[in-house]
Write a protein that holds these residues in place. Structure first.
Motif, PDB file in Angstrom:
ATOM      1  N   GLY A  93       0.837  -1.196   0.000  1.00 15.14           N
ATOM      2  CA  GLY A  93       0.000   0.000   0.000  1.00 15.14           C
ATOM      3  C   GLY A  93       0.868   1.240   0.000  1.00 15.14           C
ATOM      4  O   GLY A  93       1.990   1.226   0.527  1.00 15.14           O
ATOM      5  N   LEU A  94       0.360   2.297  -0.593  1.00 14.56           N
ATOM      6  CA  LEU A  94       1.070   3.578  -0.659  1.00 14.56           C
ATOM      7  C   LEU A  94       0.025   4.661  -0.441  1.00 14.56           C
ATOM      8  O   LEU A  94      -0.717   4.997  -1.356  1.00 14.56           O
ATOM      9  CB  LEU A  94       1.729   3.720  -2.040  1.00 14.56           C
ATOM     10  CG  LEU A  94       2.455   5.032  -2.316  1.00 14.56           C
ATOM     11  CD1 LEU A  94       3.796   5.075  -1.602  1.00 14.56           C
ATOM     12  CD2 LEU A  94       2.660   5.229  -3.824  1.00 14.56           C
ATOM     13  N   ASN A  95      -0.099   5.154   0.778  1.00 13.94           N
ATOM     14  CA  ASN A  95      -1.187   6.073   1.128  1.00 13.94           C
ATOM     15  C   ASN A  95      -2.509   5.408   0.744  1.00 13.94           C
ATOM     16  O   ASN A  95      -2.757   4.278   1.172  1.00 13.94           O
ATOM     17  CB  ASN A  95      -0.988   7.435   0.448  1.00 13.94           C
ATOM     18  CG  ASN A  95       0.330   8.097   0.847  1.00 13.94           C
ATOM     19  OD1 ASN A  95       0.752   7.996   1.997  1.00 13.94           O
ATOM     20  ND2 ASN A  95       0.986   8.735  -0.088  1.00 13.94           N
ATOM     21  N   ASP A  96      -3.327   6.074  -0.044  1.00 15.41           N
ATOM     22  CA  ASP A  96      -4.598   5.463  -0.461  1.00 15.41           C
ATOM     23  C   ASP A  96      -4.491   4.822  -1.847  1.00 15.41           C
ATOM     24  O   ASP A  96      -5.505   4.627  -2.523  1.00 15.41           O
ATOM     25  CB  ASP A  96      -5.738   6.484  -0.401  1.00 15.41           C
ATOM     26  CG  ASP A  96      -5.415   7.731  -1.195  1.00 15.41           C
ATOM     27  OD1 ASP A  96      -4.246   7.907  -1.576  1.00 15.41           O
ATOM     28  OD2 ASP A  96      -6.329   8.535  -1.434  1.00 15.41           O
ATOM     29  N   TYR A  97      -3.269   4.481  -2.228  1.00 16.01           N
ATOM     30  CA  TYR A  97      -3.035   3.734  -3.455  1.00 16.01           C
ATOM     31  C   TYR A  97      -2.608   2.313  -3.096  1.00 16.01           C
ATOM     32  O   TYR A  97      -2.205   2.040  -1.974  1.00 16.01           O
ATOM     33  CB  TYR A  97      -1.931   4.404  -4.292  1.00 16.01           C
ATOM     34  CG  TYR A  97      -2.433   5.599  -5.064  1.00 16.01           C
ATOM     35  CD1 TYR A  97      -2.930   6.717  -4.393  1.00 16.01           C
ATOM     36  CD2 TYR A  97      -2.432   5.631  -6.450  1.00 16.01           C
ATOM     37  CE1 TYR A  97      -3.420   7.822  -5.081  1.00 16.01           C
ATOM     38  CE2 TYR A  97      -2.909   6.732  -7.155  1.00 16.01           C
ATOM     39  CZ  TYR A  97      -3.394   7.820  -6.462  1.00 16.01           C
ATOM     40  OH  TYR A  97      -3.876   8.901  -7.156  1.00 16.01           O
TER      41      TYR A  97
ATOM     42  N   PRO B 179      -5.473   3.878  -7.247  1.00 19.29           N
ATOM     43  CA  PRO B 179      -6.112   4.051  -5.947  1.00 19.29           C
ATOM     44  C   PRO B 179      -6.771   2.763  -5.453  1.00 19.29           C
ATOM     45  O   PRO B 179      -7.274   1.959  -6.251  1.00 19.29           O
ATOM     46  CB  PRO B 179      -7.168   5.140  -6.219  1.00 19.29           C
ATOM     47  CG  PRO B 179      -6.619   5.913  -7.373  1.00 19.29           C
ATOM     48  CD  PRO B 179      -5.932   4.884  -8.221  1.00 19.29           C
TER      49      PRO B 179
ATOM     50  N   ASP C 153       3.624   8.229   2.463  1.00 18.61           N
ATOM     51  CA  ASP C 153       4.435   7.035   2.242  1.00 18.61           C
ATOM     52  C   ASP C 153       5.317   7.265   0.999  1.00 18.61           C
ATOM     53  O   ASP C 153       5.034   8.144   0.178  1.00 18.61           O
ATOM     54  CB  ASP C 153       3.548   5.817   1.971  1.00 18.61           C
ATOM     55  CG  ASP C 153       2.576   5.507   3.098  1.00 18.61           C
ATOM     56  OD1 ASP C 153       2.794   5.983   4.227  1.00 18.61           O
ATOM     57  OD2 ASP C 153       1.596   4.778   2.836  1.00 18.61           O
TER      58      ASP C 153
ATOM     59  N   ARG D 238       4.759   6.829   6.003  1.00 24.64           N
ATOM     60  CA  ARG D 238       4.854   8.251   6.345  1.00 24.64           C
ATOM     61  C   ARG D 238       5.318   8.395   7.801  1.00 24.64           C
ATOM     62  O   ARG D 238       4.932   7.604   8.674  1.00 24.64           O
ATOM     63  CB  ARG D 238       3.516   8.941   6.133  1.00 24.64           C
ATOM     64  CG  ARG D 238       2.441   8.562   7.117  1.00 24.64           C
ATOM     65  CD  ARG D 238       1.150   9.304   6.848  1.00 24.64           C
ATOM     66  NE  ARG D 238       0.550   8.900   5.582  1.00 24.64           N
ATOM     67  CZ  ARG D 238      -0.421   9.570   4.964  1.00 24.64           C
ATOM     68  NH1 ARG D 238      -0.897  10.682   5.493  1.00 24.64           N
ATOM     69  NH2 ARG D 238      -0.923   9.116   3.834  1.00 24.64           N
TER      70      ARG D 238
END
Lengths: 122, 122
Positions: A28-32, A102, B52, B83
């Motif tokens: 996961g990468l933030n909300d992606y 996303p 992140d 993050r």
């Protein structure tokens, strides 16, 4: 906060994927989310009206058909399908791709149908 | 809308990068950007409090030092620095990485200093 120190090995994760056209989440990468998929054959024409979609080819050869023409990708090549642009992925040989988009973006976009799969964690 | 049909070849783009530790943008994905960088030596400890950060190693070997321990990445491996987690990238040999993070994320995060570079398009 406990932080994992384990890298994600793309080839190792790909070896766990059996089903074609099914995206599996590897990070996961933030909300992606970062996803892997194996593709062979022709998918369905579809659009993601709300988001761009990043394809990175890991192995094989991917053609992304657009109404304007074909984008042909080999290993180590990437392409971003802009939001709202109709496209149809096609792979003559089995092809492995990494995708970034996303969370919750469906593989068939606004088309739906029997090939629709949610991205499950791998 | 005019759509590019050209894939981005990662190796070709890397061949255009001379300066170490300087991120160069190769594609956009919504409000994120896909960037390449060549790393060698030790960077600065820093944190991205708001995002992140995805590292994918293309070639070489990258150690991401965290306060909790080291993450060691070879080609075809990826890691997401969460993050707010302090980190320091180190590469003994010249190492090429692909990064994905929101537009405007600086390489030195909240630390700043002489190694700070904005990501210019390649």
């Amino acid at each position: 906060m406990s932080v994992s120190l384990d890298p994600v090995n793309i080839a190792d994760k790909l070896s766990l994927i059996d089903e074609l056209w099914t995206q599996r989440k590897i990070a996961g990468l933030n909300d992606y989310e970062i996803k892997l998929a194996k593709l062979k054959g022709e998918f369905v024409w579809h659009t993601h009206p709300e988001t761009d979609e990043l394809f990175v080819v890991v192995s094989g050869r991917l053609t992304i058909r657009l109404r304007e023409g074909d984008v042909v990708l080999g290993p180590g090549e990437l392409y971003v399908v802009p939001r709202g642009v109709e496209h149809c992925p096609v792979a003559e040989e089995e092809t492995a791709v990494m995708l970034v988009e996303p969370v919750g973006t469906l593989n068939t976009g606004d088309t739906g149908g029997p090939m629709t799969r949610a991205a499950e964690p791998l």
